[in-house]
Design a protein around this motif. Structure first.
Motif, PDB file in Angstrom:
ATOM      1  N   ILE A  53       0.624  -1.308  -0.125  1.00 32.18           N
ATOM      2  CA  ILE A  53      -0.107   0.137   0.025  1.00 32.18           C
ATOM      3  C   ILE A  53       0.799   1.241  -0.132  1.00 32.18           C
ATOM      4  O   ILE A  53       0.800   2.254  -0.763  1.00 32.18           O
ATOM      5  N   LEU A  54       1.846   1.267   0.890  1.00 30.47           N
ATOM      6  CA  LEU A  54       2.511   2.440   1.161  1.00 30.47           C
ATOM      7  C   LEU A  54       3.537   2.727  -0.164  1.00 30.47           C
ATOM      8  O   LEU A  54       3.539   3.909  -0.690  1.00 30.47           O
ATOM      9  N   ARG A  55       4.265   1.553  -0.758  1.00 29.07           N
ATOM     10  CA  ARG A  55       4.973   1.718  -1.726  1.00 29.07           C
ATOM     11  C   ARG A  55       4.439   2.288  -3.131  1.00 29.07           C
ATOM     12  O   ARG A  55       5.166   2.874  -3.809  1.00 29.07           O
ATOM     13  N   SER A  59      -2.143   4.947   1.472  1.00 27.82           N
ATOM     14  CA  SER A  59      -1.811   5.461   2.892  1.00 27.82           C
ATOM     15  C   SER A  59      -2.827   4.538   3.736  1.00 27.82           C
ATOM     16  O   SER A  59      -3.870   3.964   3.446  1.00 27.82           O
ATOM     17  N   ILE A  60      -2.257   4.519   5.013  1.00 30.67           N
ATOM     18  CA  ILE A  60      -2.912   3.838   6.070  1.00 30.67           C
ATOM     19  C   ILE A  60      -3.672   4.759   6.939  1.00 30.67           C
ATOM     20  O   ILE A  60      -3.166   5.651   7.563  1.00 30.67           O
ATOM     21  N   PRO A  64       0.567   8.358  10.126  1.00 31.68           N
ATOM     22  CA  PRO A  64       1.111   9.643   9.451  1.00 31.68           C
ATOM     23  C   PRO A  64       1.628   8.959   7.838  1.00 31.68           C
ATOM     24  O   PRO A  64       1.638   8.005   8.017  1.00 31.68           O
ATOM     25  N   LYS A  65       1.462  10.155   7.207  1.00 29.54           N
ATOM     26  CA  LYS A  65       1.543   9.697   5.907  1.00 29.54           C
ATOM     27  C   LYS A  65       2.937   8.989   5.519  1.00 29.54           C
ATOM     28  O   LYS A  65       4.164   9.497   6.109  1.00 29.54           O
ATOM     29  N   GLY A  66       2.975   7.844   4.803  1.00 25.72           N
ATOM     30  CA  GLY A  66       4.212   7.426   4.501  1.00 25.72           C
ATOM     31  C   GLY A  66       4.454   6.299   5.409  1.00 25.72           C
ATOM     32  O   GLY A  66       5.590   5.724   5.376  1.00 25.72           O
ATOM     33  N   THR A  67       3.730   5.932   6.645  1.00 20.90           N
ATOM     34  CA  THR A  67       4.177   5.048   7.758  1.00 20.90           C
ATOM     35  C   THR A  67       2.873   4.138   8.059  1.00 20.90           C
ATOM     36  O   THR A  67       1.809   4.423   7.647  1.00 20.90           O
ATOM     37  N   ALA A  68       3.313   3.068   8.646  1.00 21.04           N
ATOM     38  CA  ALA A  68       2.424   2.171   9.063  1.00 21.04           C
ATOM     39  C   ALA A  68       2.829   1.343  10.336  1.00 21.04           C
ATOM     40  O   ALA A  68       4.016   1.007  10.377  1.00 21.04           O
ATOM     41  N   GLU A  84       8.433   2.537   7.296  1.00 19.20           N
ATOM     42  CA  GLU A  84       8.288   3.999   6.990  1.00 19.20           C
ATOM     43  C   GLU A  84       8.839   3.764   5.336  1.00 19.20           C
ATOM     44  O   GLU A  84       9.777   3.238   4.937  1.00 19.20           O
ATOM     45  N   LYS A  85       8.029   4.679   4.543  1.00 14.62           N
ATOM     46  CA  LYS A  85       8.393   4.799   2.968  1.00 14.62           C
ATOM     47  C   LYS A  85       9.686   6.034   3.137  1.00 14.62           C
ATOM     48  O   LYS A  85       9.240   7.034   3.499  1.00 14.62           O
TER      49      LYS A  85
END
Length: 88
Positions: A53-55, A59-60, A64-68, A84-85
């Protein structure tokens, strides 16, 4: 073709009463592309959908944007990881 963003997976907490059977400790980090074989297969199984999903631009919710943040499925350990992306 654009390069895929790098993905870093870090062990940030443990909730269960037992240590990790793979020996992972809080603070351990893994580069998804070069070190994924070092990460516990049970945790990797849970991580993969979030990584995908992030790559690829998603978003989750409530992250925060780019994290899960996710947990391994071992009820005795319950390691908590952050993905972290890292844009390149």
């Amino acid at each position: 073709m654009a390069k895929r963003p790098k993905i870093k997976i870090t062990l940030i907490d443990r909730k269960g009463p037992c240590g990790c059977h793979r020996g992972h400790k809080i603070g351990d980090s893994f580069d998804f592309d070069t070190q994924r074989g070092e990460l516990c297969p049970m945790a990797m199984h849970v991580a993969f959908p979030y990584i995908d999903i992030l790559r690829y631009g998603g978003s989750i919710p409530n992250q925060p944007k780019g994290t899960a943040v996710f947990c391994c499925p071992d009820v005795d350990t319950i390691n908590v990881f952050r993905i972290e992306k890292e844009d390149i």
